[in-house]
Design an enzyme around this catalytic site. Structure first.
Site, PDB file in Angstrom:
ATOM      1  N   ASP A  37     -22.421 -15.658  10.348  1.00  0.00           N
ATOM      2  CA  ASP A  37     -21.797 -16.393   8.599  1.00  0.00           C
ATOM      3  C   ASP A  37     -22.143 -14.833   7.623  1.00  0.00           C
ATOM      4  O   ASP A  37     -21.393 -14.959   6.661  1.00  0.00           O
ATOM      5  CB  ASP A  37     -23.162 -17.096   8.732  1.00  0.00           C
ATOM      6  CG  ASP A  37     -22.733 -18.213   9.638  1.00  0.00           C
ATOM      7  OD1 ASP A  37     -22.039 -18.651   9.619  1.00  0.00           O
ATOM      8  OD2 ASP A  37     -23.822 -19.582   9.132  1.00  0.00           O
ATOM      9  N   SER A  81     -19.840 -32.512  16.024  1.00  0.00           N
ATOM     10  CA  SER A  81     -21.067 -31.939  16.075  1.00  0.00           C
ATOM     11  C   SER A  81     -21.830 -31.973  14.987  1.00  0.00           C
ATOM     12  O   SER A  81     -21.745 -32.988  14.107  1.00  0.00           O
ATOM     13  CB  SER A  81     -20.147 -29.775  16.051  1.00  0.00           C
ATOM     14  OG  SER A  81     -19.419 -29.946  14.586  1.00  0.00           O
ATOM     15  N   LEU A  82     -23.450 -31.299  14.853  1.00  0.00           N
ATOM     16  CA  LEU A  82     -23.757 -31.677  13.737  1.00  0.00           C
ATOM     17  C   LEU A  82     -24.082 -31.104  13.001  1.00  0.00           C
ATOM     18  O   LEU A  82     -24.176 -29.903  12.934  1.00  0.00           O
ATOM     19  CB  LEU A  82     -25.156 -32.403  15.053  1.00  0.00           C
ATOM     20  CG  LEU A  82     -24.877 -33.190  15.868  1.00  0.00           C
ATOM     21  CD1 LEU A  82     -26.921 -33.160  16.787  1.00  0.00           C
ATOM     22  CD2 LEU A  82     -24.984 -34.024  15.479  1.00  0.00           C
ATOM     23  N   LYS A 115     -33.511 -30.801  20.717  1.00  0.00           N
ATOM     24  CA  LYS A 115     -31.725 -30.159  21.042  1.00  0.00           C
ATOM     25  C   LYS A 115     -32.004 -29.409  22.138  1.00  0.00           C
ATOM     26  O   LYS A 115     -32.506 -28.132  22.278  1.00  0.00           O
ATOM     27  CB  LYS A 115     -31.653 -29.803  19.751  1.00  0.00           C
ATOM     28  CG  LYS A 115     -30.184 -29.509  19.825  1.00  0.00           C
ATOM     29  CD  LYS A 115     -30.295 -29.086  18.437  1.00  0.00           C
ATOM     30  CE  LYS A 115     -28.494 -28.047  17.561  1.00  0.00           C
ATOM     31  NZ  LYS A 115     -28.045 -27.645  19.019  1.00  0.00           N
TER      32      LYS A 115
END
Ligand SMILES: [Zn+2]
Length: 675
Positions: A37, A81-82, A115
């Site tokens: 990122d 997606s989450l 998860k």
């Protein structure tokens, strides 16, 4: 524009492209998401500041292509997606958002579950029989891996007490247990074989095998986390009930799945799971929190890429201390020098780590790092680690300052400073490291695609002095090849055949293969569409190049500089003399015969899986036309999320409106009708 900016942007784009490919196509990420990122943020900033943004810039690339190895499956409902949160504060904001949207103070009952750090999969059951299994892919189109999934024991091939007429799509995560992973590696070690890196990559690799026999060797397991498409079947009102039902069908549901009411319980659940993390026999990297009430889920709906009723809480990255034993310098394809730290091996984030990249000299300065220092290493998920900080400098008499070598560690040539933070070996193909990487790139699948020319063989060819530049591949002969260690007559013949086959190629592949900095596949296609032959491109000016779609000032400068280098020109001529021939036709005959030839497409709204530019290319590839506005002559309107006036106009005019998924189906239909 200053040189160092050109340099930095170029390097950032290369890195982002590389990491995208590692993550999405190879299942082998090399850096943590947060680092990716920050690369992206930096690139976007520079592109904005210097007005460099081009449509093909990697800062816009999201997601990865679906591998051509498998047939494609369009998901009946997109696999979303989450959204991720990293702090509990963010959970409060999430909950507030939910309540604002529902306009009521609903009871906040959440279904919480670990998860799993595995591979998402969609399983389709008809009449209770498992008929199809697909990977997530880009969320809309996945890969058909049914043949491999059938080998997994914990996935039922037939559901118990299932209604004959019903259809059910089950979604879940495939994983490899920690103890099974350890056992597999122990066996590998005993047989002197290379060990697996971590459970997730091992599972991903196993699922994407062409031979189910290889999948069967890995004891994969499965937990379901929800349902997708359904027919003639209905579920009661909560997710918890869905899990109970799935469990009754014989599907494995995680034993830690639990209902929590209110933020306090949710946070307690997350904290407990984090404490228990190491004692579980599967890797987890956080907690998935979903509103339990199915009616509320429906009312909240989904965004383009994620549902509004769920969020993933990610555990903080794991950090461990270790010592830096030394620093090696690696040489890349374009001569860029990268420092890599050798570490006292440590087990962190599920894998043993013994080295990690330091990116550049500026990073070493920033850390204040010397050899011998004790450092903090952070590793999030299954990516390679990062040195976060020096926690205890070595004693002065043992501490060794890290400096850039004065000459190339591989070939001994002088290093040149290139931009503010980069150093390059100036020897080009005379440097074995650069030569090796160049030949690897030149012969790679999307370049000249020389089948069977692996890393090992490339090194052998270079060490034996048989190739000094990529063109030399075309001068190899049988008698030279069989002198190489472990090279039989048959293998030698196969390699020569593969090299010979690669002689006939397209202009775009040829341009990509040359390895001009920043000229990736997309740019190469654009260039090939604009120049009828190589000579025109070689003589092109910066200005004329910049007029081409996908080519900005940086790329244009790189192309001009590549073709002003006498050595590069010589190599191009040599390739031509050795019979490498480039096909120039822009309109393959299949396009003229396509069912969509001459049809006019318009697009509106935002798309999930592709950029507009990509859709446009696909439309043109069908032999159809692309227009910016809807009119009576429009044949199809592809409507994405948030379609506005164009959609209304199309409906008024009776233009056929299709969504993105339908568009993808049309394309795949037209492709299958090709032959
Ligand atoms: Zn060198």
């Amino acid at each position: 524009m200053p040189d160092h900016i050109v340099e930095e942007v170029s390097e950032l784009r290369r890195l982002i492209g590389f990491h995208n490919h590692q993550y999405h196509t190879l299942d082998d990420p090399k850096i943590p998401d947060v680092d990716f990122d920050s690369l992206l943020t930096r690139l976007e900033l520079l592109e904005k500041e210097w007005a460099l943004s081009t449509e093909s810039s990697s800062s816009r690339d999201v997601g990865g292509p679906v591998s051509e190895k498998f047939s494609q499956i369009v998901h009946l409902l997109p696999m979303l997606s989450l959204d991720k949160i990293f702090h509990f504060d963010d959970f409060f904001s999430f909950e507030e958002g939910v309540k604002n949207r529902l306009l009521e103070n609903c009871p906040s009952v959440y279904s919480c579950e670990p998860k799993i750090d595995g591979i998402a999969i969609s399983l389709l059951y008809r009449n209770g029989d498992l008929v199809r299994a697909a990977t997530r892919g880009n969320g809309v189109v996945g890969e058909d891996v049914t043949h491999n999934i059938l080998t997994i024991n914990s996935i039922p091939k037939k559901l118990k007490d299932f209604d004959k007429s019903a259809v059910l799509e089950v979604r879940g995560e495939i994983y490899l247990g920690k103890s099974d992973f350890a056992l597999l590696n122990a066996r590998k070690l005993a047989n002197f074989q290379k060990t697996f890196v971590n459970p997730r990559n091992t599972a991903a690799g196993a699922i994407r095998q062409l031979d189910p026999g290889l999948t069967r060797e890995i004891p994969l397991q499965f937990f379901c986390y929800g349902i997708g498409h359904t027919e003639n079947i209905s579920f009661t009102d909560s997710l918890t009930d869905v899990f109970t039902q799935l469990s009754e069908y014989g599907l494995p549901v995680n034993e830690r799945q639990q209902i929590c009411t209110g933020a306090r319980q949710v946070i307690k659940y997350c904290e407990k799971l984090q404490r228990d993390r190491d004692s579980l026999d599967y890797e987890i990297d956080g907690v998935v929190l979903k509103l339990d009430d199915l009616a509320l889920q429906n009312r909240l709906g989904v965004r383009a890429k994620s549902p509004r009723w769920a969020v993933a809480y990610k555990f903080p990255a794991e950090e461990k201390e270790t010592t830096v034993l030394g620093v090696d310098f690696q040489v890349g394809r374009t001569g860029a020098i990268t420092p890599v730290a050798r570490l006292q091996p440590i087990f962190v984030g599920g894998a043993t780590i013994s080295n990690t990249t330091l990116h550049n000299m500026a990073e070493i300065t920033r850390l204040g790092l010397c050899v011998g220092d004790k450092v903090l290493v952070r590793r999030a998920g299954d990516v390679i680690p990062k040195i976060v900080s020096v926690i205890e400098p070595a004693r002065p008499e043992l501490r060794k300052i890290i400096s850039i070598p004065s000459s190339c560690p591989v070939c001994g040539a002088d290093l040149q400073r290139s931009g503010e933070i980069m150093y390059r070996c100036s020897a080009g193909y005379l440097c074995k490291a650069q030569l090796k990487e160049s030949i690897r790139h030149f012969s790679s699948r999307n370049a000249l695609n020389v089948d069977g020319l692996g890393d090992k063989l490339i090194s052998q060819l270079i060490d034996a002095g048989l190739v000094g530049d990529p063109a030399d591949l075309f001068e190899l002969d049988q008698s030279e090849l069989i002198k190489l260690e472990r090279m039989g007559e048959k293998s030698a013949r196969n390699i020569l055949l593969a090299i010979d086959k690669s002689r006939n190629t397209t202009l775009s592949r040829f341009l990509f293969a040359l390895g001009i900095r920043e000229v990736g596949e997309t740019t190469a296609v654009s260039l090939a569409n604009n120049f009828q032959n190589l000579d025109d491109l070689v003589g092109a000016s910066r200005e004329s190049l910049e007029e081409i779609e996908d080519v900005g000032p940086v790329v244009a400068a790189n192309i001009v500089s590549f073709f002003s280098d006498l050595n590069n020109l010589k190599m191009v001529r040599k390739l031509e003399q050795l019979g490498v021939s480039v096909e120039h036709t822009n309109t393959p005959s299949r396009i003229k015969n396509s069912a969509f030839a001459g049809k006019v497409f318009v697009v509106t709204g935002s798309l999930m899986t592709m950029k507009r530019e990509e859709l446009k290319r696909k439309v043109l590839g069908l032999g159809a036309k692309f227009s910016g506005s809807v009119s009576k002559s429009t044949d199809y309107l592809v409507a994405g999320d948030g379609s506005g006036s164009k959609l209304a106009k199309a409906e008024n005019l009776g233009v056929k409106v299709i969504n993105e998924q339908k568009f993808i189906e049309l394309i795949s239909m037209s492709k299958s009708g090709e032959s």
